[in-house]
Design a protein around this motif. Structure first.
Motif, PDB file in Angstrom:
ATOM      1  N   ASP A  97       2.562  -0.116   6.955  1.00 48.98           N
ATOM      2  CA  ASP A  97       1.213   0.051   6.398  1.00 48.98           C
ATOM      3  C   ASP A  97       1.239   1.014   5.211  1.00 48.98           C
ATOM      4  OD1 ASP A  97       0.246  -1.604   8.379  1.00 48.98           O
ATOM      5  OD2 ASP A  97      -0.258   0.046   9.725  1.00 48.98           O
ATOM      6  N   ILE A 101      -0.043   0.401   1.417  1.00 46.02           N
ATOM      7  CA  ILE A 101      -1.025   1.280   0.784  1.00 46.02           C
ATOM      8  C   ILE A 101      -0.527   1.747  -0.581  1.00 46.02           C
ATOM      9  CG2 ILE A 101      -2.033   3.598   0.935  1.00 46.02           C
ATOM     10  CD1 ILE A 101      -2.436   3.115   3.910  1.00 46.02           C
ATOM     11  N   ILE A 139      -5.880  -0.620   4.708  1.00 41.64           N
ATOM     12  CA  ILE A 139      -4.730  -1.289   4.083  1.00 41.64           C
ATOM     13  C   ILE A 139      -5.202  -2.161   2.934  1.00 41.64           C
ATOM     14  CG2 ILE A 139      -2.874  -2.952   4.470  1.00 41.64           C
ATOM     15  CD1 ILE A 139      -2.749  -1.943   7.361  1.00 41.64           C
ATOM     16  N   PRO A 142      -7.283   1.237   0.295  1.00 47.27           N
ATOM     17  CA  PRO A 142      -7.010   2.639   0.656  1.00 47.27           C
ATOM     18  C   PRO A 142      -8.014   3.626   0.076  1.00 47.27           C
ATOM     19  CG  PRO A 142      -5.013   1.518  -0.099  1.00 47.27           C
ATOM     20  CD  PRO A 142      -6.153   0.616  -0.407  1.00 47.27           C
TER      21      PRO A 142
END
Length: 367
Positions: A97, A101, A139, A142
């Motif tokens: 993740d 990001i 995700i 952000p």
């Protein structure tokens, strides 16, 4: 030994005499907890950002993606980076993740995310319904963790709720339009445009109409209306079209102009047909519209059947590639089908007219 005892007694006297209290921010405790957990001894303490990301589970491929996307992270300070990763870990974000990001927002770790963090998370969890849904939203966008919470995020969310867009509808818009929060603005002219579409707040299209008009510039909206007016559409018809198919607002003026020119000039269809069949504006001119129309002419020249004309034309333009070829090309004998397929592929390879002389104007955000 006596000098050390004297210094210790002196320090104790100074502390007791000061009689002062200090408030330590919660973020300091988070940083201390992170450092104490990872840095239990000098050997385990990460020396640089590379070791920090590795301890977070990032492999060599992940590190390559991270540092190629944002090279400055290679020299990032360990303590601030640890504190931010510690905050993200409370949301259930994993190493993969984090890579997503950074790929989406390269400068994400340059921003301060500790401001109003707990209050922001509580608000977003209630908005999205669960931490898992919030994780997916972060995700996707952000910047939900970096927007000004009190001056930007909460007012915009409240504004859409006043329009009657909340719950799953609002979540859908936030997920599909990541720029919804920073770019939303409404004035009297935009409110008038929403009314002109004729869409009621109970319609499925309502949330798309409001959000797309909300994030669009007034100048861009005027330009798109004027562009369609040049092809014989009235303003009332145009706004009705936007109400029935609001995603047309996401198309560039150039694309709509080129498609309309081809549909009216080459296909010889009336503007009313486009208003009734908006897919003609969404279709790719080089890959779908022009090749299939040219193939229809070739089929007529060879006096073959079935032909792509009349009402069948509109159905043919909406077919998938494989179905279109099965219906109009592969149904013929092998030699004829091969000739038609070669002609069709050649038509798809034709370059757009005046492409070399086309001026590319960078206007920033397309809406």
């Amino acid at each position: 030994m006596f000098p050390k005892l004297h210094a210790l007694l002196k320090f104790k006297f100074i502390v007791s005499a000061s009689n002062r209290s200090f408030t330590i921010p919660s973020s300091v405790f988070r940083i201390t907890a992170t450092c104490s957990t990872i840095c239990q001894n000098q050997v385990e303490c990460p020396r640089d950002s590379i070791e920090v990301f590795r301890k977070w589970g990032c492999g060599e491929d992940d590190l390559l993606k991270i540092f190629s996307r944002q090279p400055s992270l290679r020299h990032a300070q360990v303590t601030p980076l640890l504190s931010k990763l510690n905050l993200l870990s409370t949301l259930g974000l994993t190493s993969s993740d984090i890579v997503k990001i950074i790929n989406c927002r390269p400068r994400f770790f340059c921003s301060r995310i500790s401001n109003c963090f707990d209050e922001r998370i509580d608000f977003l969890v209630k908005l999205f319904g669960s931490k898992e849904m919030l994780r997916k939203a972060i995700i996707r966008n952000p910047s939900l963790l970096t927007y000004d919470f009190h001056k930007k995020m909460k007012p915009v969310i409240s504004l859409y709720e006043e329009f009657g867009i909340s719950g799953n509808d609002l979540i859908a818009m936030l997920m599909s339009r990541p720029t919804l929060i920073p770019r939303t603005s409404f004035n009297e002219e935009k409110m008038e445009y929403i009314q002109k579409t004729g869409v009621s707040n109970g319609s499925k299209m309502y949330k798309y109409v409001v959000s797309l008009i909300g994030i669009s510039r007034i100048e861009t909206l005027r330009e798109k209306v004027t562009n369609l007016e040049k092809f014989g559409c009235s303003e009332e018809e145009i706004w009705s079209l936007f109400g029935r198919s609001p995603l047309i607002l996401t198309l560039s003026v150039d694309k709509v102009q080129r498609n309309m020119t081809f549909v009216l000039g080459t296909m010889k269809l009336a503007p009313k047909v486009v208003l009734e069949h908006p897919f003609l504006l969404f279709s790719n001119l080089e890959a779908i519209l022009r090749p299939r129309v040219l193939l229809d002419r070739k089929i007529k020249e060879m006096d073959l059947h079935p032909q792509v004309n009349g009402s069948i034309m509109l159905r043919a333009l909406r077919m998938t590639e494989n179905r279109f070829l099965n219906v109009f090309v592969r149904c013929h004998p092998q030699d004829v089908a091969t000739e038609l397929l070669e002609f069709y592929n050649h038509a798809k390879d034709l370059k757009p007219l005046a492409k070399s002389s086309k001026k590319i104007l960078l206007k920033g955000f397309p809406f």
